[in-house]
Design a protein around this motif. Structure first.
Motif, short mmCIF file in Angstrom:
data_model
loop_
_atom_site.label_atom_id
_atom_site.label_comp_id
_atom_site.label_asym_id
_atom_site.label_seq_id
_atom_site.Cartn_x
_atom_site.Cartn_y
_atom_site.Cartn_z
N ALA A 80 0.84 -1.19 0.00
CA ALA A 80 0.00 0.00 0.00
C ALA A 80 0.87 1.24 0.00
O ALA A 80 1.99 1.23 0.52
CB ALA A 80 -0.90 0.01 1.24
N THR A 81 0.35 2.31 -0.57
CA THR A 81 1.00 3.60 -0.45
C THR A 81 0.74 4.13 0.96
O THR A 81 -0.10 3.59 1.69
CB THR A 81 0.45 4.61 -1.47
N ARG A 82 1.40 5.18 1.35
CA ARG A 82 1.16 5.78 2.67
C ARG A 82 -0.30 6.23 2.78
O ARG A 82 -0.95 6.01 3.81
CB ARG A 82 2.12 6.96 2.86
N ALA A 83 -0.84 6.85 1.73
CA ALA A 83 -2.22 7.32 1.77
C ALA A 83 -3.19 6.15 1.93
O ALA A 83 -4.14 6.23 2.72
CB ALA A 83 -2.56 8.11 0.50
N GLN A 84 -2.97 5.06 1.19
CA GLN A 84 -3.83 3.90 1.32
C GLN A 84 -3.73 3.30 2.71
O GLN A 84 -4.73 2.94 3.32
CB GLN A 84 -3.45 2.84 0.28
N ASN A 85 -2.53 3.22 3.24
CA ASN A 85 -2.32 2.66 4.57
C ASN A 85 -3.01 3.52 5.63
O ASN A 85 -3.61 3.00 6.57
CB ASN A 85 -0.82 2.55 4.86
N ASN A 86 -2.95 4.82 5.48
CA ASN A 86 -3.59 5.72 6.44
C ASN A 86 -5.11 5.61 6.40
O ASN A 86 -5.78 5.91 7.39
CB ASN A 86 -3.17 7.16 6.20
N GLN A 87 -5.68 5.21 5.28
CA GLN A 87 -7.13 5.06 5.18
C GLN A 87 -7.63 3.89 6.01
O GLN A 87 -8.79 3.85 6.40
CB GLN A 87 -7.56 4.88 3.73
N ASN A 88 -6.78 2.94 6.25
CA ASN A 88 -7.19 1.74 6.97
C ASN A 88 -7.04 1.93 8.48
O ASN A 88 -6.43 1.14 9.17
CB ASN A 88 -6.34 0.55 6.49
N ARG A 89 -7.62 3.00 8.98
CA ARG A 89 -7.60 3.30 10.42
C ARG A 89 -9.02 3.35 10.97
O ARG A 89 -9.95 3.65 10.24
CB ARG A 89 -6.94 4.65 10.68
N ARG A 90 -9.11 3.13 12.25
CA ARG A 90 -10.42 3.19 12.91
C ARG A 90 -10.86 4.64 13.13
O ARG A 90 -10.05 5.54 13.17
CB ARG A 90 -10.34 2.49 14.27
N ALA A 91 -12.16 4.78 13.34
CA ALA A 91 -12.72 6.09 13.66
C ALA A 91 -12.29 6.50 15.07
O ALA A 91 -12.11 5.67 15.94
CB ALA A 91 -14.24 6.05 13.58
N CYS A 92 -12.13 7.78 15.27
CA CYS A 92 -11.81 8.29 16.61
C CYS A 92 -12.51 9.63 16.79
O CYS A 92 -13.11 10.15 15.87
CB CYS A 92 -10.30 8.43 16.79
N GLY A 93 -12.45 10.17 17.97
CA GLY A 93 -13.08 11.45 18.23
C GLY A 93 -14.45 11.30 18.88
O GLY A 93 -14.89 10.21 19.22
N LYS A 94 -15.11 12.43 19.02
CA LYS A 94 -16.39 12.49 19.73
C LYS A 94 -17.48 11.63 19.08
O LYS A 94 -18.25 10.97 19.75
CB LYS A 94 -16.84 13.95 19.78
N SER A 95 -17.53 11.62 17.76
CA SER A 95 -18.62 10.93 17.08
C SER A 95 -18.44 9.43 17.00
O SER A 95 -19.41 8.69 16.92
CB SER A 95 -18.77 11.47 15.66
#
Length: 114
Positions: free
Chosen positions: A44-59
């Motif tokens: 994966a490229t860095r951008a593709q790898n970064n997309q595979n993260r979980r949601a975080c934050g208030k919502s």
């Protein structure tokens, strides 16, 4: 470590199975970083790898952010290092759905929308 160089286990697994070093990064398709089964690894490229993260934050809805001044949820996505605004929504779920559409369009199989 090999010859004093620290190597990540996913990269070593990739090399062991394919006989070549990955040209870019190694992504864990299921998001579990220590799951180095070959069926879970993909280049994966860095951008593709970064997309595979979980949601975080208030919502807890990926791509949805509360904007207190306006009393609405903003949806945005980062593409090629730039943040692209997707709109303002009454609910976190609606903002998340807008993010999911944009992420799937932009990143395909690498998009983690939950």
């Amino acid at each position: 470590m090999i010859d004093g160089q620290r190597l990540l286990s996913g990269r070593l697994a990739w090399f062991y199975v394919t006989g070549r070093w990955p040209a870019t990064e190694i992504d864990h398709a299921n998001g579990v970083q220590h799951d180095d089964r070959f069926c879970n690894l993909r280049e994966a490229t860095r951008a593709q790898n970064n997309q595979n993260r979980r949601a975080c934050g208030k919502s807890r809805v990926k791509g949805a952010f509360w904007v207190a001044k306006q009393g609405k949820w903003r949806a945005s996505i980062k593409v090629c290092g730039r943040t692209r605004q997707l709109g303002m929504f009454d609910t976190a779920e609606a903002a998340g759905a807008a993010y999911a559409r944009a992420a799937t369009e932009q990143y395909g199989d690498f998009a983690k929308v939950t």
